[in-house]
Design an enzyme around this catalytic site. Structure first.
Site, PDB file in Angstrom:
ATOM      1  N   ASP A   1     -24.166  15.815 -49.258  1.00 36.51           N
ATOM      2  CA  ASP A   1     -23.664  17.155 -48.944  1.00 36.51           C
ATOM      3  C   ASP A   1     -24.318  18.213 -49.831  1.00 36.51           C
ATOM      4  O   ASP A   1     -24.618  17.960 -51.002  1.00 36.51           O
ATOM      5  CB  ASP A   1     -22.156  17.212 -49.167  1.00 36.51           C
TER       6      ASP A   1
ATOM      7  N   HIS B   1     -25.794  17.656 -41.222  1.00 41.63           N
ATOM      8  CA  HIS B   1     -24.714  17.756 -40.246  1.00 41.63           C
ATOM      9  C   HIS B   1     -24.240  19.186 -40.009  1.00 41.63           C
ATOM     10  O   HIS B   1     -23.207  19.396 -39.387  1.00 41.63           O
ATOM     11  CB  HIS B   1     -23.527  16.887 -40.693  1.00 41.63           C
TER      12      HIS B   1
ATOM     13  N   LYS C   1     -12.913  21.205 -38.164  1.00 37.72           N
ATOM     14  CA  LYS C   1     -12.277  19.924 -37.839  1.00 37.72           C
ATOM     15  C   LYS C   1     -11.026  19.768 -38.698  1.00 37.72           C
ATOM     16  O   LYS C   1     -11.063  19.925 -39.913  1.00 37.72           O
ATOM     17  CB  LYS C   1     -13.257  18.765 -38.061  1.00 37.72           C
TER      18      LYS C   1
ATOM     19  N   ARG D   1     -18.840  23.464 -37.295  1.00 40.97           N
ATOM     20  CA  ARG D   1     -17.640  22.728 -36.895  1.00 40.97           C
ATOM     21  C   ARG D   1     -16.418  23.251 -37.639  1.00 40.97           C
ATOM     22  O   ARG D   1     -16.505  23.636 -38.801  1.00 40.97           O
ATOM     23  CB  ARG D   1     -17.779  21.239 -37.232  1.00 40.97           C
TER      24      ARG D   1
ATOM     25  N   ASP E   1     -26.044  15.208 -44.691  1.00 46.50           N
ATOM     26  CA  ASP E   1     -24.618  15.345 -44.409  1.00 46.50           C
ATOM     27  C   ASP E   1     -24.321  16.833 -44.283  1.00 46.50           C
ATOM     28  O   ASP E   1     -25.216  17.612 -43.955  1.00 46.50           O
ATOM     29  CB  ASP E   1     -23.768  14.667 -45.491  1.00 46.50           C
ATOM     30  N   ASP E   2     -23.085  17.242 -44.536  1.00 44.40           N
ATOM     31  CA  ASP E   2     -22.737  18.648 -44.356  1.00 44.40           C
ATOM     32  C   ASP E   2     -23.552  19.544 -45.281  1.00 44.40           C
ATOM     33  O   ASP E   2     -23.667  19.281 -46.487  1.00 44.40           O
ATOM     34  CB  ASP E   2     -21.252  18.860 -44.625  1.00 44.40           C
TER      35      ASP E   2
END
Length: 364
Positions: free
Chosen positions: A183, A226, A260, A258, A204-205
């Site tokens: 991340d 991501h 979530k 996103r 990743d993020d």
């Protein structure tokens, strides 16, 4: 009168010497650090600037800037490296109040993450250390360059009134050598945070906000990985309010942006603004807003225990690859949304659910 004139002349003639002395004092107010022992001594001293030169941090130890005096400037001017050990880390702690943290020309934090990477990230396999733990107030971080984080790069926790600017996170090697959960910025329980003008290559993020208020992520570039996420639920604090994601680019990422929320979680997401975002060649979903998130993947029907309220999506544009989905909304108890987007290319159609009454969103 003559005595007074002589006094003025003497004072003026001395002024260059006084300035020279002051310059010497200013120069002497900086200290160079080449190892952890010198860093501890510098923290006890009175120097206004700490210059961190080439420094090797032994395995299992932390480059720890906790207890640096308020008002200090920390400048990284060399290559920072770390010994190998399977442990949680962090490798670096930035903690304190009223600090200025800067990256000097040619510096780098080289995590040499390939020694830990095994394709599983922090889920299993080798135990991998976090790179930076940040707990700052009234402080700034500017111009840092980080390469090959073993796992998460910045854990921003319990911060208040900080800015992070012009940071380069370069984990491109992880694409070939098994980087995962690398991340860029993870933010939790923090308030009045600005992250701007930064570039993140990772697996990743790019950004993951778990909780906090008044957080702005603007003019950043996310490449691979991501994309950008507000991910709430499953922590001791599960509220995210007044979040601004603005003027960013997501290039060849898995997702664009996103929101979530955890399946069966409790909390709130309120006042998120997603504005002026460019997506290019996103693989899975351009905009994804779901209320049934689990770490293993979405499951079942959305639950409304973490409602998403006062959401603004404005001028989110670009393309998703053909096998992906342009937009998917799957939530419960959402209200007061405004939406304007132009995302094209994705041909996978997923059902949308829970869109607030009266709002038209081009799902699919």
């Amino acid at each position: 009168q003559r005595s007074y004139d002589r006094f003025l002349n003497t004072k003026m003639n001395m002024s260059p010497y006084i300035c020279g002395i002051l310059m010497c004092v200013a120069a002497a107010s900086a200290v160079d650090v080449w190892n952890l022992q010198q860093l501890e001594a510098a923290k006890r001293g009175n120097d206004l600037t700490i210059n961190v030169r080439d420094i090797f941090v032994p395995a299992g130890q932390t480059l720890n800037f906790e207890f640096v005096k308020p008002g200090t400037t920390i400048v990284f001017r060399g290559r920072v490296t770390f010994g190998y050990k399977e442990w949680r880390g962090p490798l670096v702690i930035l903690k304190g109040r009223n600090l200025k943290i800067k990256g000097g020309a040619g510096h780098i934090f080289d995590g040499e993450g390939r020694r830990w990477w095994d394709g599983t990230g922090t889920n299993s396999g080798k135990i991998k250390p976090y790179m930076f733990y940040v707990q700052l107030a009234d402080s700034s971080v500017r111009g840092l360059t980080i390469k090959n984080s073993p796992a998460h790069t910045f854990a921003i926790n319990d911060c208040n009134h900080i800015s992070i600017n012009n940071v380069m996170i370069d984990n491109r090697d992880g694409n070939r050598f098994g980087g995962h959960n690398t991340d860029g910025f993870d933010v939790a329980k923090s308030h009045r945070v600005i992250i701007a003008n930064s570039t993140i290559y990772n697996q990743d993020d790019c950004l993951a906000i778990n909780s906090g208020t008044d957080i702005t992520f603007q003019r950043n570039k996310c490449i691979g990985g991501h994309g950008i996420a507000v991910a709430v639920g499953g922590y001791d604090v599960n509220e995210a309010r007044n979040i601004v994601i603005r003027g960013c680019r997501c290039l060849q990422t898995k997702y664009g942006v996103r929101i979530k929320t955890l399946l069966n979680g409790r909390g709130i997401v309120k006042g998120v603004k997603i504005e002026n975002i460019l997506l290019k060649d996103v693989t899975d979903a351009g905009l994804l807003i779901i209320g049934n998130y689990l770490n293993s993947g979405p499951r079942g029907e959305p639950t409304g225990g973490i409602p998403i309220e006062d959401l603004t999506v404005n001028n989110v544009r670009g393309n998703v690859l053909a096998k992906g989905t342009n937009i998917n909304v799957f939530v419960a108890n959402a209200r007061n949304w405004n939406w304007s987007s132009n995302i094209q290319g994705g041909q996978r159609r997923l059902p949308c659910k829970g869109i607030p009454n009266g709002l038209r969103i081009p799902c699919g």
